[in-house]
Design a protein around this motif. Structure first.
Motif, PDB file in Angstrom:
ATOM      1  N   MET A 148       0.843  -1.210   0.000  1.00  0.00           N
ATOM      2  CA  MET A 148       0.000   0.000   0.000  1.00  0.00           C
ATOM      3  C   MET A 148       0.875   1.255   0.000  1.00  0.00           C
ATOM      4  O   MET A 148       1.843   1.349   0.741  1.00  0.00           O
ATOM      5  N   ILE A 149       0.530   2.172  -0.881  1.00  0.00           N
ATOM      6  CA  ILE A 149       1.269   3.426  -0.945  1.00  0.00           C
ATOM      7  C   ILE A 149       0.325   4.545  -0.495  1.00  0.00           C
ATOM      8  O   ILE A 149      -0.799   4.640  -0.981  1.00  0.00           O
ATOM      9  N   GLU A 150       0.805   5.336   0.453  1.00  0.00           N
ATOM     10  CA  GLU A 150      -0.035   6.436   0.934  1.00  0.00           C
ATOM     11  C   GLU A 150       0.613   7.789   0.686  1.00  0.00           C
ATOM     12  O   GLU A 150       1.752   8.005   1.099  1.00  0.00           O
ATOM     13  N   PHE A 151      -0.119   8.657   0.022  1.00  0.00           N
ATOM     14  CA  PHE A 151       0.303  10.057  -0.090  1.00  0.00           C
ATOM     15  C   PHE A 151      -0.425  10.818   1.016  1.00  0.00           C
ATOM     16  O   PHE A 151      -1.642  10.737   1.109  1.00  0.00           O
ATOM     17  N   GLN A 152       0.324  11.533   1.848  1.00  0.00           N
ATOM     18  CA  GLN A 152      -0.317  12.304   2.923  1.00  0.00           C
ATOM     19  C   GLN A 152       0.016  13.783   2.775  1.00  0.00           C
ATOM     20  O   GLN A 152       1.121  14.207   3.093  1.00  0.00           O
ATOM     21  N   GLY A 153      -0.906  14.533   2.260  1.00  0.00           N
ATOM     22  CA  GLY A 153      -0.736  15.985   2.106  1.00  0.00           C
ATOM     23  C   GLY A 153       0.518  16.368   1.351  1.00  0.00           C
ATOM     24  O   GLY A 153       1.222  17.311   1.714  1.00  0.00           O
ATOM     25  N   VAL A 154       0.805  15.640   0.257  1.00  0.00           N
ATOM     26  CA  VAL A 154       2.058  15.841  -0.465  1.00  0.00           C
ATOM     27  C   VAL A 154       1.994  17.045  -1.409  1.00  0.00           C
ATOM     28  O   VAL A 154       1.021  17.215  -2.146  1.00  0.00           O
ATOM     29  N   SER A 155       3.020  17.891  -1.322  1.00  0.00           N
ATOM     30  CA  SER A 155       3.127  19.033  -2.241  1.00  0.00           C
ATOM     31  C   SER A 155       4.492  19.031  -2.878  1.00  0.00           C
ATOM     32  O   SER A 155       5.448  18.497  -2.310  1.00  0.00           O
ATOM     33  N   LYS A 156       4.581  19.602  -4.060  1.00  0.00           N
ATOM     34  CA  LYS A 156       5.888  19.794  -4.688  1.00  0.00           C
ATOM     35  C   LYS A 156       5.909  21.139  -5.397  1.00  0.00           C
ATOM     36  O   LYS A 156       5.120  21.385  -6.309  1.00  0.00           O
ATOM     37  N   VAL A 157       6.807  21.999  -4.923  1.00  0.00           N
ATOM     38  CA  VAL A 157       7.042  23.263  -5.609  1.00  0.00           C
ATOM     39  C   VAL A 157       8.483  23.193  -6.114  1.00  0.00           C
ATOM     40  O   VAL A 157       9.410  22.988  -5.334  1.00  0.00           O
ATOM     41  N   PHE A 158       8.674  23.310  -7.413  1.00  0.00           N
ATOM     42  CA  PHE A 158      10.031  23.240  -7.958  1.00  0.00           C
ATOM     43  C   PHE A 158      10.782  24.535  -7.701  1.00  0.00           C
ATOM     44  O   PHE A 158      10.185  25.556  -7.352  1.00  0.00           O
ATOM     45  N   ASP A 159      12.099  24.488  -7.863  1.00  0.00           N
ATOM     46  CA  ASP A 159      12.943  25.651  -7.563  1.00  0.00           C
ATOM     47  C   ASP A 159      12.498  26.905  -8.310  1.00  0.00           C
ATOM     48  O   ASP A 159      12.638  28.017  -7.816  1.00  0.00           O
ATOM     49  N   ASP A 160      11.969  26.712  -9.524  1.00  0.00           N
ATOM     50  CA  ASP A 160      11.560  27.888 -10.305  1.00  0.00           C
ATOM     51  C   ASP A 160      10.180  28.399  -9.894  1.00  0.00           C
ATOM     52  O   ASP A 160       9.626  29.294 -10.531  1.00  0.00           O
ATOM     53  N   GLY A 161       9.605  27.816  -8.821  1.00  0.00           N
ATOM     54  CA  GLY A 161       8.318  28.313  -8.327  1.00  0.00           C
ATOM     55  C   GLY A 161       7.113  27.591  -8.885  1.00  0.00           C
ATOM     56  O   GLY A 161       5.993  27.836  -8.448  1.00  0.00           O
ATOM     57  N   THR A 162       7.325  26.671  -9.839  1.00  0.00           N
ATOM     58  CA  THR A 162       6.203  25.921 -10.394  1.00  0.00           C
ATOM     59  C   THR A 162       5.616  24.998  -9.334  1.00  0.00           C
ATOM     60  O   THR A 162       6.341  24.231  -8.705  1.00  0.00           O
ATOM     61  N   ARG A 163       4.305  25.103  -9.158  1.00  0.00           N
ATOM     62  CA  ARG A 163       3.661  24.196  -8.207  1.00  0.00           C
ATOM     63  C   ARG A 163       3.143  23.001  -8.993  1.00  0.00           C
ATOM     64  O   ARG A 163       2.166  23.100  -9.736  1.00  0.00           O
ATOM     65  N   ALA A 164       3.838  21.867  -8.859  1.00  0.00           N
ATOM     66  CA  ALA A 164       3.476  20.689  -9.649  1.00  0.00           C
ATOM     67  C   ALA A 164       2.388  19.873  -8.969  1.00  0.00           C
ATOM     68  O   ALA A 164       1.529  19.299  -9.624  1.00  0.00           O
ATOM     69  N   VAL A 165       2.458  19.816  -7.642  1.00  0.00           N
ATOM     70  CA  VAL A 165       1.513  19.013  -6.874  1.00  0.00           C
ATOM     71  C   VAL A 165       1.113  19.814  -5.649  1.00  0.00           C
ATOM     72  O   VAL A 165       1.958  20.426  -5.002  1.00  0.00           O
ATOM     73  N   ASP A 166      -0.218  19.815  -5.336  1.00  0.00           N
ATOM     74  CA  ASP A 166      -0.662  20.630  -4.215  1.00  0.00           C
ATOM     75  C   ASP A 166      -1.494  19.798  -3.237  1.00  0.00           C
ATOM     76  O   ASP A 166      -2.579  19.353  -3.575  1.00  0.00           O
ATOM     77  N   ASP A 167      -0.969  19.573  -2.057  1.00  0.00           N
ATOM     78  CA  ASP A 167      -1.686  18.918  -0.963  1.00  0.00           C
ATOM     79  C   ASP A 167      -2.440  17.673  -1.434  1.00  0.00           C
ATOM     80  O   ASP A 167      -3.654  17.583  -1.336  1.00  0.00           O
ATOM     81  N   PHE A 168      -1.672  16.715  -1.929  1.00  0.00           N
ATOM     82  CA  PHE A 168      -2.236  15.508  -2.527  1.00  0.00           C
ATOM     83  C   PHE A 168      -2.301  14.388  -1.501  1.00  0.00           C
ATOM     84  O   PHE A 168      -1.290  14.018  -0.912  1.00  0.00           O
ATOM     85  N   THR A 169      -3.510  13.890  -1.259  1.00  0.00           N
ATOM     86  CA  THR A 169      -3.682  12.804  -0.295  1.00  0.00           C
ATOM     87  C   THR A 169      -4.439  11.673  -0.970  1.00  0.00           C
ATOM     88  O   THR A 169      -5.497  11.906  -1.568  1.00  0.00           O
ATOM     89  N   LEU A 170      -3.867  10.481  -0.909  1.00  0.00           N
ATOM     90  CA  LEU A 170      -4.509   9.349  -1.569  1.00  0.00           C
ATOM     91  C   LEU A 170      -3.884   8.045  -1.087  1.00  0.00           C
ATOM     92  O   LEU A 170      -2.704   7.994  -0.760  1.00  0.00           O
ATOM     93  N   VAL A 171      -4.701   7.014  -1.036  1.00  0.00           N
ATOM     94  CA  VAL A 171      -4.187   5.678  -0.745  1.00  0.00           C
ATOM     95  C   VAL A 171      -4.224   4.864  -2.024  1.00  0.00           C
ATOM     96  O   VAL A 171      -5.237   4.821  -2.718  1.00  0.00           O
ATOM     97  N   LEU A 172      -3.077   4.244  -2.362  1.00  0.00           N
ATOM     98  CA  LEU A 172      -3.009   3.370  -3.524  1.00  0.00           C
ATOM     99  C   LEU A 172      -2.965   1.939  -3.001  1.00  0.00           C
ATOM    100  O   LEU A 172      -1.962   1.521  -2.438  1.00  0.00           O
ATOM    101  N   PRO A 173      -4.082   1.207  -3.140  1.00  0.00           N
ATOM    102  CA  PRO A 173      -4.168  -0.115  -2.513  1.00  0.00           C
ATOM    103  C   PRO A 173      -3.179  -1.109  -3.118  1.00  0.00           C
ATOM    104  O   PRO A 173      -2.843  -1.046  -4.299  1.00  0.00           O
ATOM    105  N   SER A 174      -2.736  -2.045  -2.289  1.00  0.00           N
ATOM    106  CA  SER A 174      -1.793  -3.076  -2.731  1.00  0.00           C
ATOM    107  C   SER A 174      -2.448  -3.993  -3.761  1.00  0.00           C
ATOM    108  O   SER A 174      -3.656  -4.226  -3.724  1.00  0.00           O
ATOM    109  N   HIS A 175      -1.640  -4.516  -4.648  1.00  0.00           N
ATOM    110  CA  HIS A 175      -2.052  -5.487  -5.662  1.00  0.00           C
ATOM    111  C   HIS A 175      -3.086  -4.929  -6.631  1.00  0.00           C
ATOM    112  O   HIS A 175      -3.750  -5.680  -7.329  1.00  0.00           O
ATOM    113  N   LYS A 176      -3.228  -3.607  -6.649  1.00  0.00           N
ATOM    114  CA  LYS A 176      -4.175  -2.988  -7.572  1.00  0.00           C
ATOM    115  C   LYS A 176      -3.419  -2.046  -8.497  1.00  0.00           C
ATOM    116  O   LYS A 176      -2.300  -1.624  -8.196  1.00  0.00           O
TER     117      LYS A 176
END
Lengths: 237, 283
Positions: free
Chosen positions: B1-29
């Motif tokens: 199982m992979i869990e994203f918990q409030g994940v954000s990514k802002v690149f050095d140049d200020g680009t916001r690629a991902v904003d507060d991403f929360t999701l569970v990716l179930p195993s074997h799916k």
């Protein structure tokens, strides 16, 4: 031909020593230039510094360098080390640019793919970047090889025993044959080294000489092979 | 199982690629991230094997915070398939497949033997083993890429637009193969694509992303088709253009076939059970 026949032993001795004096600097400049090339690719400033330093080194006239080196190194004036060091400096000067270009020529996506599957940066350098930089490195090394073999002769002026001796001696004695045999032997050495380098390239980089798919797929026209393909395309009708 | 918990990514140049991403990716799916370019889908994928580190939040694999793991070790535990396969051009097919086991210290002969077996798993002939990648077709390269990702038997498989560079026929073949493999192997697959049909075909869970890594909708293909969460989703899956609304069209005098047509009247198939044998065509 009489001079040559009378002095075969001398020519052979000088040729062997010429080869020895060339091999060491060629190998050393490769070994030194590759890490410098790696450094040059870290950032644009380092690249500018490294490449310019290389070019500057190459502008030092060879004769004064041969003369000065004993004082810098603390070696005897007649020591072979002087010649080896001087030639290595020139070799590095030429090779560092090739090495920087070679390492930069490795496809960015391939590098990223290697990282993504779990290469550490150290293993990636040795097992991915260095081999893939091979073709450009080889091209640079072939230039270094030829230029080193030519430069070794200058060392004769400071007493190094090599084919350059035949040029000096032949000039003093006004013996054209002696000079010519020196030139011919130098060229033969250069050719021999080049053949060895190319052969080494074939052995170490077999993927370079295999026929890409599109050449095989092109059915109607006769298959074109990049020299010595180990995987024959003769099955294409 | 992979869990994203409030994940954000802002690149050095200020680009916001991902904003507060929360999701569970179930195993074997199979979870498919789908979105157009700039939707952060590839960034999300690359954060799972730490090719990209998040600027906020955390990611857990089986409860373990991956920020605490050594990235190189982590990557060797996760299979990765890239667009255009990303094979090493100076290695033969077997050696490409054996890459990760070799990095993990498996002896060469053993790693190669295992790699040869994997050729069969991904539907390649063993005669290709000693070829270099440039001697393979795009589809074959992609299969080798999948074999390489499976070689260390990872639980997690990341696939970054793996079938984007091959022609449609080969792509359909590879998609079917992947579904077959997944039925056999049951990996936790994270797949990135911009092709919604590919997403519906492969996914147990579809994540539709908008620009800047904002989730538009998460759900099974069935849920997304039946209840698009917003106009963006409807337009993205083609529902607003009538592509997802199918009608039955009875064709008289043509062997009584019932056609299935979309909102524009374009036939997409034949209703099962209606007499559709091509040989029965009166013409």
């Amino acid at each position: 031909m009489s001079w040559t026949l009378d002095n075969l032993d001398l020519v052979a001795e000088l040729t062997l020593s010429h080869i020895r004096l060339s091999v060491v600097p060629i190998v050393l400049s490769f070994v030194i230039a590759v890490p410098l090339g790696w450094v040059a690719n870290r950032n644009p400033t380092l690249r500018a510094v490294t490449i310019s330093a290389g070019s500057l080194l190459y502008t030092i006239p060879s004769l004064p360098l041969f003369v000065i080196l004993p004082y810098i190194l603390g070696t005897r004036v007649l020591s072979e080390v002087n010649v080896l060091v001087a030639l290595t400096i020139y070799g590095v000067a030429v090779m560092v640019r090739s090495a920087a270009d070679a390492l930069a020529s490795v496809d960015k996506d391939t590098r990223q793919a290697a990282t993504a599957v779990g290469y550490s940066s150290w293993t990636r350098f040795w097992r991915v970047e260095l081999p893939l930089a091979g073709p450009v490195l080889l091209a640079g090394l072939r230039v270094v090889s030829v230029s080193t073999i030519a430069l070794v002769s200058v060392g004769a002026i400071i007493g190094s025993r090599n084919l350059g001796y035949l040029f000096l001696n032949g000039r003093q004695r006004n013996n054209l044959e002696e000079i010519l045999i020196g030139i011919v032997a130098s060229i033969l050495i250069a050719l021999l080294f080049d053949v060895i380098l190319v052969a080494l390239g074939r052995v170490l980089m077999p993927w370079q000489t295999t026929a890409p798919l599109r050449l095989l797929a092109r059915q109607p026209s006769p298959p074109r092979q990049r020299g010595g393909a180990s995987w024959s395309s003769s099955s294409a009708r | 199982m992979i869990e994203f918990q409030g994940v954000s990514k802002v690149f050095d140049d200020g680009t916001r690629a991902v904003d507060d991403f929360t999701l569970v990716l179930p195993s074997h799916k199979t979870t498919v991230f789908v979105g157009s370019s700039g939707s952060g889908k590839t960034t999300l994928l690359r954060m799972i094997n730490r090719m990209v580190d998040p600027t906020g939040g955390r990611i857990l694999i089986d409860g373990e915070d991956i920020a605490r793991l050594d990235p190189v070790r982590l990557r060797r535990r996760i299979g990765y398939v890239l667009q255009a396969a990303g094979l090493l051009p100076h290695r033969t097919v077997v050696d490409n497949i054996a890459t990760v086991p070799r990095l993990n210290g498996v002896p060469r002969a053993q790693a190669r033997a295992a790699a040869r077996e994997l050729l069969g798993t991904v539907g390649l002939e063993e005669s290709l083993a000693m070829r270099y990648p440039n001697q393979l077709s795009g589809g074959q390269q992609q299969r080798v890429g999948v074999a390489r990702a499976l070689a260390a038997d990872p639980n997690v498989l990341l696939m970054d637009e793996p079938f984007g560079a091959v022609d449609p026929i080969v792509r359909a073949e590879l998609q079917q193969e992947l579904n077959r493999l997944q039925r056999e192997l049951g990996k936790t697959i994270v797949f990135v694509t911009h092709d919604i049909d590919e997403a519906f075909l492969l996914a147990d869970q579809v994540v539709i992303l908008k620009t800047g890594g904002v989730v538009a909708q998460v759900g099974t293909p069935g849920q997304i088709l039946s209840e698009p969460a917003e106009d963006f989703v409807a337009s993205f899956i083609g529902a607003d253009a009538g592509k997802r609304q199918l009608y039955l069209q009875h064709r008289q005098g043509d062997g009584d076939v019932t056609l299935v047509v979309d909102g524009d009247g374009r036939p997409t198939g034949v209703l099962a059970g209606s007499p559709a044998a091509p040989g029965a065509d009166p013409r």
